[in-house]
Design a protein around this motif. Sequence first.
Motif, PDB file in Angstrom:
ATOM      1  N   LEU A 182       9.492   1.124  28.584  1.00 49.87           N
ATOM      2  CA  LEU A 182       9.979   1.242  27.215  1.00 49.87           C
ATOM      3  C   LEU A 182       9.190   0.388  26.225  1.00 49.87           C
ATOM      4  CD1 LEU A 182      13.881   1.417  27.557  1.00 49.87           C
ATOM      5  CD2 LEU A 182      12.245   3.263  27.213  1.00 49.87           C
ATOM      6  N   ALA A 183       8.398  -0.531  26.712  1.00 50.92           N
ATOM      7  CA  ALA A 183       7.586  -1.364  25.826  1.00 50.92           C
ATOM      8  C   ALA A 183       6.204  -1.546  26.457  1.00 50.92           C
ATOM      9  CB  ALA A 183       8.258  -2.714  25.584  1.00 50.92           C
ATOM     10  N   PRO A 184       5.408  -0.486  26.555  1.00 50.03           N
ATOM     11  CA  PRO A 184       4.112  -0.577  27.236  1.00 50.03           C
ATOM     12  C   PRO A 184       3.146  -1.535  26.562  1.00 50.03           C
ATOM     13  CG  PRO A 184       4.345   1.519  26.070  1.00 50.03           C
ATOM     14  CD  PRO A 184       5.675   0.861  26.040  1.00 50.03           C
ATOM     15  N   GLU A 185       3.394  -1.850  25.277  1.00 45.98           N
ATOM     16  CA  GLU A 185       2.507  -2.801  24.608  1.00 45.98           C
ATOM     17  C   GLU A 185       2.586  -4.196  25.223  1.00 45.98           C
ATOM     18  OE1 GLU A 185       6.456  -2.752  22.462  1.00 45.98           O
ATOM     19  OE2 GLU A 185       5.060  -1.270  23.263  1.00 45.98           O
ATOM     20  N   LEU A 186       3.680  -4.490  25.900  1.00 49.86           N
ATOM     21  CA  LEU A 186       3.828  -5.805  26.531  1.00 49.86           C
ATOM     22  C   LEU A 186       3.076  -5.896  27.860  1.00 49.86           C
ATOM     23  CD1 LEU A 186       7.620  -6.544  25.841  1.00 49.86           C
ATOM     24  CD2 LEU A 186       5.608  -7.217  24.501  1.00 49.86           C
ATOM     25  N   ASP A 187       2.656  -4.757  28.408  1.00 52.35           N
ATOM     26  CA  ASP A 187       1.907  -4.785  29.665  1.00 52.35           C
ATOM     27  C   ASP A 187       0.540  -5.436  29.486  1.00 52.35           C
ATOM     28  OD1 ASP A 187       3.981  -3.538  30.945  1.00 52.35           O
ATOM     29  OD2 ASP A 187       3.127  -1.523  30.799  1.00 52.35           O
ATOM     30  N   THR A 188      -0.010  -5.373  28.278  1.00 48.98           N
ATOM     31  CA  THR A 188      -1.322  -5.974  28.021  1.00 48.98           C
ATOM     32  C   THR A 188      -1.193  -7.240  27.166  1.00 48.98           C
ATOM     33  OG1 THR A 188      -1.600  -4.524  26.101  1.00 48.98           O
ATOM     34  CG2 THR A 188      -2.532  -3.767  28.195  1.00 48.98           C
ATOM     35  N   ALA A 189      -0.044  -7.893  27.264  1.00 49.36           N
ATOM     36  CA  ALA A 189       0.213  -9.044  26.403  1.00 49.36           C
ATOM     37  C   ALA A 189       0.275 -10.335  27.209  1.00 49.36           C
ATOM     38  CB  ALA A 189       1.529  -8.856  25.645  1.00 49.36           C
ATOM     39  N   ALA A 190      -0.098 -11.424  26.532  1.00 42.28           N
ATOM     40  CA  ALA A 190       0.135 -12.775  27.039  1.00 42.28           C
ATOM     41  C   ALA A 190       1.217 -13.381  26.146  1.00 42.28           C
ATOM     42  CB  ALA A 190      -1.147 -13.602  26.981  1.00 42.28           C
ATOM     43  N   LEU A 191       2.363 -13.700  26.714  1.00 45.21           N
ATOM     44  CA  LEU A 191       3.534 -14.117  25.951  1.00 45.21           C
ATOM     45  C   LEU A 191       3.743 -15.622  26.068  1.00 45.21           C
ATOM     46  CD1 LEU A 191       5.798 -11.207  27.225  1.00 45.21           C
ATOM     47  CD2 LEU A 191       4.746 -11.368  24.964  1.00 45.21           C
ATOM     48  N   VAL A 192       3.791 -16.277  24.920  1.00 44.96           N
ATOM     49  CA  VAL A 192       4.017 -17.731  24.884  1.00 44.96           C
ATOM     50  C   VAL A 192       5.299 -18.000  24.098  1.00 44.96           C
ATOM     51  CG1 VAL A 192       1.540 -18.188  25.003  1.00 44.96           C
ATOM     52  CG2 VAL A 192       2.657 -18.034  22.768  1.00 44.96           C
ATOM     53  N   GLY A 193       5.790 -19.198  24.218  1.00 48.15           N
ATOM     54  CA  GLY A 193       7.005 -19.553  23.506  1.00 48.15           C
ATOM     55  C   GLY A 193       6.800 -19.611  22.000  1.00 48.15           C
ATOM     56  N   TRP A 194       7.869 -19.338  21.246  1.00 41.42           N
ATOM     57  CA  TRP A 194       7.793 -19.337  19.784  1.00 41.42           C
ATOM     58  C   TRP A 194       7.416 -20.723  19.245  1.00 41.42           C
ATOM     59  CZ3 TRP A 194       8.904 -14.458  17.710  1.00 41.42           C
ATOM     60  CH2 TRP A 194       8.878 -14.355  16.308  1.00 41.42           C
ATOM     61  N   PRO A 195       8.001 -21.806  19.751  1.00 45.90           N
ATOM     62  CA  PRO A 195       7.665 -23.137  19.215  1.00 45.90           C
ATOM     63  C   PRO A 195       6.199 -23.520  19.422  1.00 45.90           C
ATOM     64  CG  PRO A 195       9.743 -23.210  20.407  1.00 45.90           C
ATOM     65  CD  PRO A 195       9.133 -21.896  20.704  1.00 45.90           C
ATOM     66  N   VAL A 196       5.681 -23.302  20.640  1.00 44.68           N
ATOM     67  CA  VAL A 196       4.304 -23.702  20.901  1.00 44.68           C
ATOM     68  C   VAL A 196       3.327 -22.832  20.117  1.00 44.68           C
ATOM     69  CG1 VAL A 196       3.882 -22.218  22.920  1.00 44.68           C
ATOM     70  CG2 VAL A 196       2.731 -24.424  22.745  1.00 44.68           C
ATOM     71  N   ALA A 197       3.689 -21.579  19.865  1.00 43.49           N
ATOM     72  CA  ALA A 197       2.830 -20.719  19.061  1.00 43.49           C
ATOM     73  C   ALA A 197       2.721 -21.237  17.631  1.00 43.49           C
ATOM     74  CB  ALA A 197       3.364 -19.290  19.071  1.00 43.49           C
ATOM     75  N   GLU A 198       3.832 -21.717  17.085  1.00 47.87           N
ATOM     76  CA  GLU A 198       3.820 -22.249  15.723  1.00 47.87           C
ATOM     77  C   GLU A 198       3.096 -23.588  15.651  1.00 47.87           C
ATOM     78  OE1 GLU A 198       7.803 -20.442  13.616  1.00 47.87           O
ATOM     79  OE2 GLU A 198       8.065 -22.156  14.949  1.00 47.87           O
ATOM     80  N   GLN A 199       3.266 -24.423  16.669  1.00 48.20           N
ATOM     81  CA  GLN A 199       2.725 -25.780  16.626  1.00 48.20           C
ATOM     82  C   GLN A 199       1.251 -25.844  16.987  1.00 48.20           C
ATOM     83  OE1 GLN A 199       5.303 -27.913  19.286  1.00 48.20           O
ATOM     84  NE2 GLN A 199       7.151 -27.472  18.074  1.00 48.20           N
ATOM     85  N   GLU A 200       0.789 -25.019  17.927  1.00 46.01           N
ATOM     86  CA  GLU A 200      -0.572 -25.168  18.441  1.00 46.01           C
ATOM     87  C   GLU A 200      -1.485 -23.969  18.183  1.00 46.01           C
ATOM     88  OE1 GLU A 200      -0.940 -26.631  22.373  1.00 46.01           O
ATOM     89  OE2 GLU A 200       0.850 -27.908  22.267  1.00 46.01           O
ATOM     90  N   LEU A 201      -0.910 -22.809  17.864  1.00 46.33           N
ATOM     91  CA  LEU A 201      -1.744 -21.614  17.725  1.00 46.33           C
ATOM     92  C   LEU A 201      -1.780 -21.066  16.308  1.00 46.33           C
ATOM     93  CD1 LEU A 201      -0.681 -19.753  21.009  1.00 46.33           C
ATOM     94  CD2 LEU A 201      -2.682 -21.220  20.647  1.00 46.33           C
ATOM     95  N   GLY A 202      -1.184 -21.759  15.370  1.00 48.67           N
ATOM     96  CA  GLY A 202      -1.217 -21.335  13.981  1.00 48.67           C
ATOM     97  C   GLY A 202      -0.388 -20.107  13.678  1.00 48.67           C
TER      98      GLY A 202
END
Length: 390
Positions: free
Chosen positions: A189-209
Amino acid sequence: MRPTDVLRTGAGGLRVRPVRGVLSALGVAIGIAAMISVVGISASSRADLDRQLDALGTNLLTVAPGQALGGGDARLPGEAARMIGRIPPVTSVAAVGRVDAGVYRNDLVPEPETGGLGVYAARLGLPQTVGLTVAEGAWLNEATGAYPAVVLGSDAARRLGVHEPGPGTRVWLGGGWFAVTGILAPTPLAPELDTAALVGWPVAEQELGFDGHATTVYTRSEESAVGAVREVLAATANPEAPNEVDVSRPSDALAAREAADETLGGLLLGLGAVALLVGGVGVANTMVISVLERRSEIGLRRSLGATKGQIRDQFLIESLLLSCLGGGAGVLVGIAVTGGYAALRGWPALVPAWATGGALAAALGIGALAGLYPALRAARLAPTAALTAV
């Protein structure tokens, strides 16, 4: 002659020329096997789709930014997921946001070689809402979501060469090392997630811009209210510009794919019918030649008292037996092909009873049509003319 005698006489004609009979029946068998295989594989595919939808549910809706009025991509408000969660029939909401970063197996891979993989910030409730299954390791939690940890989609893990998560398994993500805590199973139902690298919301905001704006919001609602929720999702997610919001139902895409498969199946079914017709022509050809070769036999039997109807029935039964043998063999081959293909794809094997019955009826119909003219021709032969035509 009794009906059983006529049947034995018709069967005797097949035993005299077994190779010719087998080759004629083979044409019918190929056509029937093709038709049974197409119907069976199509039915098995639909059964697998129904099984998937029963397991995944059809009440998943997605919200994504569309096109802005002035051109370019729109953006969902930062509060979009929270506002959607306030819709009464909605039972769960989760979001992901695209991060402007790449993920690589190590820090030696050139930056442009992303392999088509994307990095997303993910809310912790994503597995429950979307129906994600963690095949290896574990999903993010409050602790790992705030630190350099990542969960890989099934295709992402394969392309990166990551087979097993663990403390020593890391990938180069956004200019730093991230520990791989889990690998997801494929997500229909969400094939776009098969090619994804998923990180936490806080670390994405703090370290990945990451700017905190979701690029896709997933929502589950009560089955009976899916249509009503779909109508208000755009206005709820972005009240100022609801026309800049795209709302979709992933299960509709699966149904559309199945419809496309059915169209192809119809084409293949037509090809099977053509093969069956060719097989019928082969049976007719065999029967015509058989009548020409057996004129002396026909004349002798007529001289001994056989009626025109008995001669006609003899050759008609011979044609029906040829087609019946071919049809029975074709049904068995079609069922075997369906079972093998379904097992290879992990589908439940299903051959509808109407397809089996219809295939046998089609074979008998072809046999009757193919044998009608030769049978009538044999019945019309005069005994004296048949005996002297040796």
